[in-house]
Motif scaffolding. Structure first.
Motif, short mmCIF file in Angstrom:
data_model
loop_
_atom_site.label_atom_id
_atom_site.label_comp_id
_atom_site.label_asym_id
_atom_site.label_seq_id
_atom_site.Cartn_x
_atom_site.Cartn_y
_atom_site.Cartn_z
N LEU A 231 0.83 -1.21 0.00
CA LEU A 231 0.00 0.00 0.00
C LEU A 231 0.86 1.25 0.00
CD1 LEU A 231 -2.79 -1.09 2.51
CD2 LEU A 231 -3.05 -0.76 0.03
N GLN A 232 1.94 1.23 0.76
CA GLN A 232 2.85 2.38 0.77
C GLN A 232 3.53 2.54 -0.58
OE1 GLN A 232 5.55 1.80 4.04
NE2 GLN A 232 4.07 2.47 5.58
N ARG A 233 3.96 1.44 -1.15
CA ARG A 233 4.68 1.51 -2.43
C ARG A 233 3.80 2.08 -3.54
NH1 ARG A 233 7.51 -3.31 -6.10
NH2 ARG A 233 7.09 -2.27 -8.10
N ILE A 234 2.53 1.71 -3.57
CA ILE A 234 1.67 2.16 -4.66
C ILE A 234 0.95 3.47 -4.33
CG2 ILE A 234 1.35 -0.20 -5.46
CD1 ILE A 234 -1.43 -0.19 -4.28
N GLY A 235 1.32 4.09 -3.20
CA GLY A 235 0.76 5.39 -2.84
C GLY A 235 -0.67 5.31 -2.36
N ALA A 236 -1.00 4.23 -1.62
CA ALA A 236 -2.39 4.02 -1.24
C ALA A 236 -2.52 3.69 0.24
CB ALA A 236 -2.98 2.87 -2.06
N ASP A 237 -1.84 4.46 1.09
CA ASP A 237 -1.96 4.23 2.51
C ASP A 237 -3.36 4.65 2.99
OD1 ASP A 237 -1.64 7.17 3.79
OD2 ASP A 237 -0.32 6.91 2.04
N ALA A 238 -3.78 4.12 4.12
CA ALA A 238 -5.14 4.34 4.62
C ALA A 238 -5.41 5.82 4.88
CB ALA A 238 -5.35 3.53 5.90
N HIS A 239 -4.40 6.60 5.30
CA HIS A 239 -4.60 8.02 5.59
C HIS A 239 -5.04 8.76 4.34
CE1 HIS A 239 -4.06 11.95 7.41
NE2 HIS A 239 -3.32 12.29 6.36
N ARG A 240 -4.41 8.44 3.23
CA ARG A 240 -4.79 9.10 1.98
C ARG A 240 -6.25 8.82 1.64
NH1 ARG A 240 -4.27 7.38 -3.88
NH2 ARG A 240 -4.50 9.31 -5.05
N PHE A 241 -6.66 7.59 1.77
CA PHE A 241 -8.04 7.24 1.46
C PHE A 241 -9.00 7.97 2.38
CE2 PHE A 241 -6.12 4.19 -1.14
CZ PHE A 241 -7.06 3.53 -1.90
N ALA A 242 -8.69 7.99 3.68
CA ALA A 242 -9.59 8.62 4.65
C ALA A 242 -9.73 10.11 4.37
CB ALA A 242 -9.08 8.38 6.06
N SER A 243 -8.61 10.77 4.07
CA SER A 243 -8.68 12.21 3.84
C SER A 243 -9.42 12.53 2.55
CB SER A 243 -7.26 12.80 3.78
OG SER A 243 -6.52 12.23 2.71
N GLN A 244 -9.26 11.69 1.53
CA GLN A 244 -9.98 11.92 0.29
C GLN A 244 -11.48 11.73 0.48
OE1 GLN A 244 -8.18 9.42 -2.72
NE2 GLN A 244 -6.84 11.07 -3.35
N GLN A 245 -11.87 10.71 1.23
CA GLN A 245 -13.29 10.47 1.46
C GLN A 245 -13.91 11.63 2.22
OE1 GLN A 245 -13.42 6.64 3.35
NE2 GLN A 245 -12.39 5.64 1.64
N MET A 246 -13.15 12.20 3.17
CA MET A 246 -13.69 13.30 3.94
C MET A 246 -13.89 14.54 3.05
SD MET A 246 -12.16 14.89 7.47
CE MET A 246 -12.28 13.26 8.21
N ARG A 247 -12.93 14.79 2.16
CA ARG A 247 -13.06 15.93 1.26
C ARG A 247 -14.19 15.74 0.26
NH1 ARG A 247 -7.42 15.46 0.85
NH2 ARG A 247 -7.66 14.61 -1.26
N ALA A 248 -14.41 14.47 -0.12
CA ALA A 248 -15.38 14.21 -1.19
C ALA A 248 -16.76 13.88 -0.67
CB ALA A 248 -14.87 13.05 -2.05
N ARG A 249 -17.01 14.00 0.66
CA ARG A 249 -18.31 13.64 1.19
C ARG A 249 -19.39 14.52 0.55
NH1 ARG A 249 -18.26 13.46 7.40
NH2 ARG A 249 -16.91 11.71 6.86
N PRO A 250 -20.39 13.89 -0.11
CA PRO A 250 -21.40 14.69 -0.83
C PRO A 250 -22.34 15.40 0.11
CG PRO A 250 -21.99 12.37 -0.86
CD PRO A 250 -20.65 12.45 -0.21
N PRO A 251 -22.89 16.52 -0.32
CA PRO A 251 -23.87 17.22 0.51
C PRO A 251 -25.17 16.43 0.60
CG PRO A 251 -23.77 18.21 -1.66
CD PRO A 251 -22.67 17.20 -1.61
N GLU A 252 -25.92 16.69 1.62
CA GLU A 252 -27.20 16.01 1.80
C GLU A 252 -28.13 16.39 0.66
OE1 GLU A 252 -30.86 15.78 5.05
OE2 GLU A 252 -28.97 16.78 5.53
N ARG A 253 -28.77 15.37 0.06
CA ARG A 253 -29.67 15.64 -1.07
C ARG A 253 -31.04 16.01 -0.56
NH1 ARG A 253 -29.52 11.29 -5.75
NH2 ARG A 253 -30.92 12.86 -6.56
N ARG A 254 -31.62 17.01 -1.19
CA ARG A 254 -32.98 17.41 -0.88
C ARG A 254 -33.78 17.47 -2.17
NH1 ARG A 254 -29.98 20.72 2.64
NH2 ARG A 254 -30.51 20.46 4.83
N GLY A 255 -35.03 17.18 -2.05
CA GLY A 255 -35.89 17.24 -3.24
C GLY A 255 -37.22 16.60 -2.95
N VAL A 256 -38.10 16.69 -3.91
CA VAL A 256 -39.41 16.10 -3.77
C VAL A 256 -39.51 14.92 -4.69
CG1 VAL A 256 -40.52 18.23 -3.10
CG2 VAL A 256 -40.35 17.66 -5.51
N SER A 257 -40.24 13.93 -4.30
CA SER A 257 -40.41 12.72 -5.13
C SER A 257 -41.55 12.90 -6.10
CB SER A 257 -40.64 11.50 -4.23
OG SER A 257 -41.80 11.72 -3.44
#
Length: 257
Positions: A231-257
């Protein structure tokens, strides 16, 4: 080394041509692959035509884990997919095909060793045929590599995984069954279960599973597998994944059905 090292720049017949189907070369749970001869300009190129089975004929229908990378459709499509309606099945099927095609194009452009993409079809796509004459290349699972070659191929496959991660993608279903062995090279295939690192909450889990599952083939041939170091060699340590997920968390969707 990318797939362009296996396929010269002029490998594909262009201009006026005629395609002829030569038969089925693979039948799987989700799709069939046909061999196609494209003739023109005094020569012939062999292509693989992958056509996906209708949604209700596929055995792999539990695709909820992978939908996060497919992108947002219309509200009607998303709602139909959640309700598991017939229209929802059709929408999911179309996204499934688009997902694999888009991933193949992305990976080829990123330098990953994959069959070069040729053309998108309504129910699948055309890509380069990987094989000799009309005989398809074997899957890695069918080949017994000697230990020295296995170590070299494993090292090359880690470079391929690093390219996937640099493109913010995880294969999602990587094993010796989804790697072809051709001209002493490993060629990655089957990308319908690929997920995006930035948006998919299970991306890290799936990457670890990919490494572990593919690694079983090489462990049996004397290759030492250390997942954390990989994971370290390919640039995919857990910290990177966690920080990316936090930045990419989508906003709450609102709308009518």
């Amino acid at each position: 080394m990318a797939s362009r090292d296996l396929f010269p720049d002029d490998w594909l017949v262009t201009g006026a041509y005629r395609d002829t189907r030569l038969g089925v070369i693979k039948t799987g749970k989700e799709s069939e692959v046909h061999l196609v001869a494209r003739a023109g300009s005094g020569r012939t190129t062999l292509l693989a035509e992958k056509r996906f089975k209708a949604y209700d004929r596929r055995s792999f229908q539990n695709n909820w884990m992978y939908r996060g990378v497919w992108g947002e459709g219309t509200y009607r499509e998303d709602r139909a997919m959640k309700k598991n309606t017939r229209f929802g099945h059709q929408a999911a099927h179309a996204r499934w095909i688009g997902q694999e095609w888009d991933s193949l194009v992305l990976f080829h452009d990123a330098g990953v060793t994959v069959p070069p993409p040729v053309e998108r079809l309504d129910d699948g796509y055309l890509m380069a045929f990987v094989g000799e004459a009309e005989r398809a290349a074997p899957r890695l699972s069918e080949v017994d590599l000697p230990p020295a070659i296995a170590r070299r191929v494993w090292d090359e496959l880690l470079d391929e995984l690093a390219l996937l991660v640099s493109a913010d993608r995880v294969h999602g279903d990587l094993s010796a069954y989804n790697v072809l062995w051709w001209r002493e090279r490993a060629v990655l295939i089957d990308f319908s279960q690929t997920v995006e690192i930035v948006t998919h909450p299970a991306a890290h889990e799936l990457l670890v599973r990919d490494i572990t599952t593919l690694g079983r083939y090489f462990t049996r041939r004397g290759v030492a597998i250390d997942v954390d170091r990989i994971l370290q060699r390919i640039g995919a340590d857990a910290h990177r994944f966690a920080s990316q997920q936090m930045r990419a968390r989508p906003p709450e969707r609102r709308g009518v059905s």
